[in-house]
Write an enzyme that holds these catalytic residues in place. Sequence first.
Site, mmCIF file in Angstrom:
data_model
loop_
_atom_site.group_PDB
_atom_site.id
_atom_site.type_symbol
_atom_site.label_atom_id
_atom_site.label_comp_id
_atom_site.label_asym_id
_atom_site.label_seq_id
_atom_site.Cartn_x
_atom_site.Cartn_y
_atom_site.Cartn_z
ATOM 1 N N TYR A 124 0.821 -1.220 0.000
ATOM 2 C CA TYR A 124 0.000 0.000 0.000
ATOM 3 C C TYR A 124 0.852 1.267 0.000
ATOM 4 O O TYR A 124 0.316 2.370 0.033
ATOM 5 C CB TYR A 124 -0.909 0.041 1.226
ATOM 6 C CG TYR A 124 -2.096 -0.866 1.114
ATOM 7 C CD1 TYR A 124 -1.927 -2.250 1.129
ATOM 8 C CD2 TYR A 124 -3.380 -0.358 0.982
ATOM 9 C CE1 TYR A 124 -3.010 -3.090 1.026
ATOM 10 C CE2 TYR A 124 -4.470 -1.203 0.871
ATOM 11 C CZ TYR A 124 -4.279 -2.566 0.905
ATOM 12 O OH TYR A 124 -5.351 -3.401 0.800
ATOM 13 N N LYS A 187 4.173 -14.503 5.364
ATOM 14 C CA LYS A 187 4.526 -15.596 4.430
ATOM 15 C C LYS A 187 6.051 -15.633 4.343
ATOM 16 O O LYS A 187 6.644 -15.421 3.277
ATOM 17 C CB LYS A 187 3.871 -15.289 3.070
ATOM 18 C CG LYS A 187 4.029 -16.352 2.017
ATOM 19 C CD LYS A 187 3.105 -17.529 2.171
ATOM 20 C CE LYS A 187 3.339 -18.555 1.098
ATOM 21 N NZ LYS A 187 2.609 -19.810 1.332
ATOM 22 N N ASP A 221 -1.427 -18.387 4.218
ATOM 23 C CA ASP A 221 -2.326 -19.334 3.541
ATOM 24 C C ASP A 221 -2.935 -20.307 4.543
ATOM 25 O O ASP A 221 -4.143 -20.549 4.581
ATOM 26 C CB ASP A 221 -1.595 -20.075 2.410
ATOM 27 C CG ASP A 221 -0.193 -20.521 2.793
ATOM 28 O OD1 ASP A 221 0.323 -20.068 3.837
ATOM 29 O OD2 ASP A 221 0.403 -21.329 2.061
ATOM 30 N N ASP A 245 -5.680 -6.637 5.331
ATOM 31 C CA ASP A 245 -6.874 -6.204 4.606
ATOM 32 C C ASP A 245 -7.728 -7.416 4.236
ATOM 33 O O ASP A 245 -8.938 -7.453 4.475
ATOM 34 C CB ASP A 245 -6.412 -5.468 3.334
ATOM 35 C CG ASP A 245 -7.565 -4.829 2.607
ATOM 36 O OD1 ASP A 245 -8.618 -4.616 3.223
ATOM 37 O OD2 ASP A 245 -7.413 -4.541 1.407
#
Length: 355
Positions: A124, A187, A221, A245
């Site tokens: 972002y 991740k 995930d 988000d």
Amino acid sequence: MPHRVTLIPGDGTGPELVAQACRAIEATGVSIEWETVEAGADVVDKYGTPLPDGVIESIERTRVALKGPVTTPIGTGFRSVNVALRQRLNLYACVRPCKYYPGIRSFYRDVDLVVVRENTEDLYAGVEFDLGSGEARRIIAMSEGKIRPDSAISIKPISETASRRIVKFAFDFAVENGRRKVTAVAKANIMKFTDGLFFRVAREVAADYAGKVEYEERLIDNMCMQLVQKPELYDVLVLPNLYGDIVSDLAAGLVGGLGVAPGANIGDSAVVFEAIHGSAPKYKGLNKVNPTALILCGVLMLRHLGATDAAQRLESATAAVIAEGKHVTYDLKPTRDDPTAVGTREMTDAIIARL
Ligand code: NAD
């Protein structure tokens, strides 16, 4: 002395939702002086920008704002007002409680999560290079064949400063709100430097809270799957911006959808309360959408202002109307075309009557 609060009605269904949320907040008896300012797609012609300086100045003065959703055109036009507001006021923490209220149709009952999302960096940051730009070409050349020549590029910065600040915020939130566990999510097996840094810093911060708040890590995930399978195992989640988000919407879905999910953007000098949902422009002016998310923003705001008793009463009144299931909007009925669904105003009337 009344509390001074900046009010941003927003656009689309924003103004009608904000009007009802204000009525519900005022009905608690807490005295609030609203300072109304305009932002969003509807004011671009008037001010030449969707985020006039007066909006920032007002929030800097009052330090508290209640904000309706603001439309962001996709692909073209101005960048998001919401992102700009967070960056200009350094609202670095986005807090999204996702709690199940009886009466809401959901596969899940035992969900009481708080998603803490970093708000200032990551993908972002707005550092993007278009296909064919000089910068994109230079980065592609530096990548030694790892990036295809016909690529546009977005940069993902993750800093120690912002990671430490958000994880510390999540732990402090846990302590202050009697929460037992913080789960950091990223991740790091793939993005070893950026997400690896996030986990390393999170571990360092967690060490300061050992014995007070539990700490664990999940890959994003796997986290998504676990939230769908056993959300009751989780408490406070802390995530970099983009994962935060996505997971906030997932968590909102677990407890009944966007209509019932409030949020707060928090910085050291100001707090902006806003629902997770957007401006739902197709329902503009129809008195149709659910006021609950913005009313629950009002609950968070009242707590922030120290009016804890009023906050509790407003939350209980809202929960009671939802549990009864009679005076609720279409999204809380068994089917979306249920003829007994009431409008935004009528659901708010029922909540106020319960107060
Ligand atoms: P949205 O949240 O506006 O609407 C998606 C759908 O969710 C709606 O069509 C409706 O079915 C449902 N919904 C949303 N709010 C509801 C409510 N209060 N009650 C009942 N149902 C509700 O998402 P979108 O269509 O992706 O976005 C519309 C615009 O809002 C976009 O321009 C987007 O950028 C903007 N947006 C703004 C904010 C914000 O201001 N913080 C947040 C998200 C999206």
